[in-house]
Scaffold this motif. Structure first.
Motif, PDB file in Angstrom:
ATOM      1  N   LYS A 144      12.990  72.612  87.106  1.00 29.82           N
ATOM      2  CA  LYS A 144      12.411  73.296  88.002  1.00 29.82           C
ATOM      3  C   LYS A 144      13.800  72.078  89.262  1.00 29.82           C
ATOM      4  O   LYS A 144      13.498  72.838  90.751  1.00 29.82           O
ATOM      5  N   ASN A 145      14.130  71.679  89.145  1.00 32.83           N
ATOM      6  CA  ASN A 145      14.935  70.230  90.423  1.00 32.83           C
ATOM      7  C   ASN A 145      15.624  70.989  90.668  1.00 32.83           C
ATOM      8  O   ASN A 145      16.871  69.646  90.021  1.00 32.83           O
ATOM      9  N   ALA A 153      22.361  66.897  96.582  1.00 36.24           N
ATOM     10  CA  ALA A 153      21.735  65.357  96.695  1.00 36.24           C
ATOM     11  C   ALA A 153      23.233  64.499  95.558  1.00 36.24           C
ATOM     12  O   ALA A 153      23.037  63.122  95.661  1.00 36.24           O
ATOM     13  N   ARG A 154      23.245  65.320  94.931  1.00 38.36           N
ATOM     14  CA  ARG A 154      24.571  64.215  93.671  1.00 38.36           C
ATOM     15  C   ARG A 154      26.278  65.334  93.934  1.00 38.36           C
ATOM     16  O   ARG A 154      26.629  65.672  92.363  1.00 38.36           O
ATOM     17  N   PRO A 155      26.704  65.087  94.783  1.00 44.61           N
ATOM     18  CA  PRO A 155      27.532  66.018  94.847  1.00 44.61           C
ATOM     19  C   PRO A 155      28.980  65.183  93.953  1.00 44.61           C
ATOM     20  O   PRO A 155      29.647  65.977  93.800  1.00 44.61           O
ATOM     21  N   ALA A 162      31.672  82.072 101.039  1.00 46.16           N
ATOM     22  CA  ALA A 162      33.029  82.702 101.092  1.00 46.16           C
ATOM     23  C   ALA A 162      33.720  82.522  99.349  1.00 46.16           C
ATOM     24  O   ALA A 162      34.419  82.291  99.541  1.00 46.16           O
ATOM     25  N   GLY A 163      33.219  82.841  98.504  1.00 48.53           N
ATOM     26  CA  GLY A 163      33.673  83.312  97.445  1.00 48.53           C
ATOM     27  C   GLY A 163      33.560  82.006  96.184  1.00 48.53           C
ATOM     28  O   GLY A 163      34.175  81.606  95.750  1.00 48.53           O
ATOM     29  N   LYS A 164      32.711  80.949  97.060  1.00 50.78           N
ATOM     30  CA  LYS A 164      32.736  79.799  96.026  1.00 50.78           C
ATOM     31  C   LYS A 164      32.119  79.724  94.944  1.00 50.78           C
ATOM     32  O   LYS A 164      30.752  80.712  95.375  1.00 50.78           O
ATOM     33  N   HIS A 165      32.240  78.652  93.668  1.00 48.06           N
ATOM     34  CA  HIS A 165      30.773  78.860  92.715  1.00 48.06           C
ATOM     35  C   HIS A 165      29.268  78.050  93.802  1.00 48.06           C
ATOM     36  O   HIS A 165      29.489  77.455  94.946  1.00 48.06           O
ATOM     37  N   ASP A 166      28.823  78.526  92.632  1.00 51.68           N
ATOM     38  CA  ASP A 166      27.683  78.273  93.338  1.00 51.68           C
ATOM     39  C   ASP A 166      27.401  76.943  92.255  1.00 51.68           C
ATOM     40  O   ASP A 166      27.081  77.109  90.908  1.00 51.68           O
ATOM     41  N   TYR A 167      25.926  76.047  92.078  1.00 51.31           N
ATOM     42  CA  TYR A 167      26.091  74.867  91.102  1.00 51.31           C
ATOM     43  C   TYR A 167      24.820  74.625  90.913  1.00 51.31           C
ATOM     44  O   TYR A 167      23.956  73.962  92.135  1.00 51.31           O
TER      45      TYR A 167
END
Length: 506
Positions: free
Chosen positions: A451-452, A457-459, A434-439
């Motif tokens: 790799k992990n 897990a750490r928002p 929905a147009g948001k960034h990926d992290y």
């Protein structure tokens, strides 16, 4: 009689000590020379510094390390060459100076970064079009040391624009071979294709010649003032090639289980190392080692995507245990070998795990040489002298801005990253739903190969680090990618992200 003899001995000893102290003080008062060696595309695992190669032999780089401090966590400002080179000369990140891809040899003159006009419907973001020349309005490192009275010489690769944006316009008295291209003209072995620079003999290697030219220049200088030398090596950038006898010597040393499978590339690393040794020997022979700073670093990570036909299609190198390589924002594209020799500052044979970046050499060298930092010139870097002395740096983080995409192994769509302590966060612009960034979040102290992904897990940590990214982009007034209004979900291929797109020639 014994009393007189003792008195004479004491006086002689005192005189010798005073003379030695005077000589030492006089030597210490001499302004420092600088030799800045910038390797091209030399990866973190391409030397013997970090115990990550069995193939490459770099005895001279190891010899250099014995004289100074080796950095285990040194980063280039970009996974591509020209942006990093601009950062070294300005002390700014690509987010601020606008050079984000190596387009500086092209005919198009673009002095301000801008969002590209369009993008394919398979892309979620529209990339940023890079500046294509290093603006002469910048108070570049060459200009400042030249104005301070230094002899200045640039040898080797430039790739920041032809005249009127060449080394001559950025403070260098000498520029050899005065070439603005991305790699050696015509290859490494003569005959070459430079306009006004010819080989001394057929089969001459350009790296040998650059070392020879830089040494000849250094030895020709009057000793009335210090010198600043850029020795920016052509090695180990393509075009692929080297001395036939050295290539042959590496063919039976290839380990098929290793990712380092190219005898041609091994020979190129070998010749790069020889050039470093030639410079060191010349500095010693001239008697100026105690008054010469030597910086050795690379402009980005090693090339893991360009097949070398002479080696049966083997790619040049592997940056393992790091992920990715040149043109990738993963650490294989930006973590680089680095040594600094600074007499009186660095401890011989020492190491540092402090986080440093190529742009840091701008304020570090200027401050160390006693040259005032320019007014009204924003910096995105810091003086790393405490790290040179073995101390900790008070640093929140470093930033890598790469708002473009080059489809090599482990590539990502337009992205920006922050390293902070043991953590690294990558923001992929508009890469989420929905147009948001990926992290992508990595704990590099436990996961050097990235790799992990711990982002889910750490928002809270993602939020904190992403705010650092946002603050940097705002502070630098960065031109950033925009959402692609022509994006078509049916044409989106997430399975191809990180996969190399082959080309016949690269």
């Amino acid at each position: 009689m014994k009393y007189v003899s003792l008195l004479v001995l004491l006086c002689a000893t005192s005189f010798t000590a005073i003379a030695a102290d005077h000589a030492s003080s006089k030597n210490a008062e001499k302004p420092m020379n600088v030799v800045f060696i910038l390797a091209d595309d030399l990866g973190w695992s391409d030397t013997e510094l970090y115990g990550t190669t069995e193939l490459y032999k770099t005895p001279n780089i190891l010899r250099l390390a014995e004289r100074g401090r080796t950095f285990t966590r040194a980063y280039s400002n970009s996974p591509l060459c020209s942006p990093t080179r601009a950062s070294i000369l300005t002390g700014q990140t690509p987010a601020r100076h606008g050079s984000t891809t190596p387009a500086h040899h092209t005919k198009r003159v673009r002095m301000k970064a801008e969002v590209a006009k369009r993008s394919a419907p398979s892309n979620k973001a529209v990339v940023v079009s890079s500046v294509t020349r290093l603006d002469t309005a910048f108070p570049t490192l060459g200009k400042l040391v030249n104005e301070a009275g230094y002899h200045t010489g640039h040898f080797g690769k430039w790739h920041l624009g032809p005249e009127p944006y060449s080394p001559y316009e950025h403070g260098f008295d000498v520029d050899v071979p005065h070439w603005s291209g991305p790699g050696p003209a015509g290859g490494y072995i003569a005959p070459w294709q430079y306009k006004n620079f010819k080989a001394n003999y057929d089969g001459e290697h350009i790296e040998d010649r650059m070392a020879e030219e830089s040494i000849k220049w250094m030895n020709s200088l009057p000793e009335d003032k210090p010198f600043f030398m850029n020795y920016w090596q052509f090695s180990v950038h393509g075009r692929w090639g080297g001395k036939a006898e050295i290539i042959a010597s590496y063919k039976d040393k290839i380990d098929p289980a290793s990712g380092q499978l190219s005898p041609t590339y091994a020979a190129m690393v070998h010749t790069l190392d020889d050039a470093v040794g030639s410079l060191m020997d010349a500095i010693d022979e001239k008697g100026i080692a105690d008054n010469t700073i030597i910086v050795f670093i690379s402009d980005n990570g090693g090339n893991i995507h360009s097949p070398i036909e002479a080696d049966g299609g083997a790619v040049p190198t592997s940056n393992a245990p790091l992920r990715g390589g040149k043109a990738s924002i993963f650490d294989g594209g930006i973590r680089v070998p680095c040594i600094v020799v600074w007499p009186g500052v660095t401890t011989p044979g020492s190491r540092s795990d402090e986080l440093i970046q190529t742009s840091d050499f701008y304020p570090t060298l200027l401050n160390g040489l006693g040259i005032d930092l320019p007014e009204n010139h924003a910096l995105d870097s810091m003086d790393i002298k405490p790290a040179l002395e073995g101390e900790k740096l008070k640093r929140e983080g470093i930033f890598t801005y790469f708002p473009s995409q080059t489809k090599v192994d482990d590539w990502l769509p337009p992205a920006v990253a922050v390293h902070s302590g043991k953590w690294k966060l990558i923001r992929v612009f508009f890469g989420g739903e929905a147009g948001k960034h990926d992290y992508k979040l990595y704990n590099l102290s436990k996961d050097i190969g990235e790799k992990n992904n711990l982002a889910t897990a750490r928002p809270e940590l993602v939020k904190k680090l992403d705010q650092m990214i946002e603050d940097h982009l705002v502070d630098t007034n960065a031109v950033t990618p925009i959402a692609n209004l022509d994006f078509d979900p049916d044409q989106f291929r997430p399975d191809l992200i990180g996969t190399r797109v082959s080309k016949k020639k690269r």
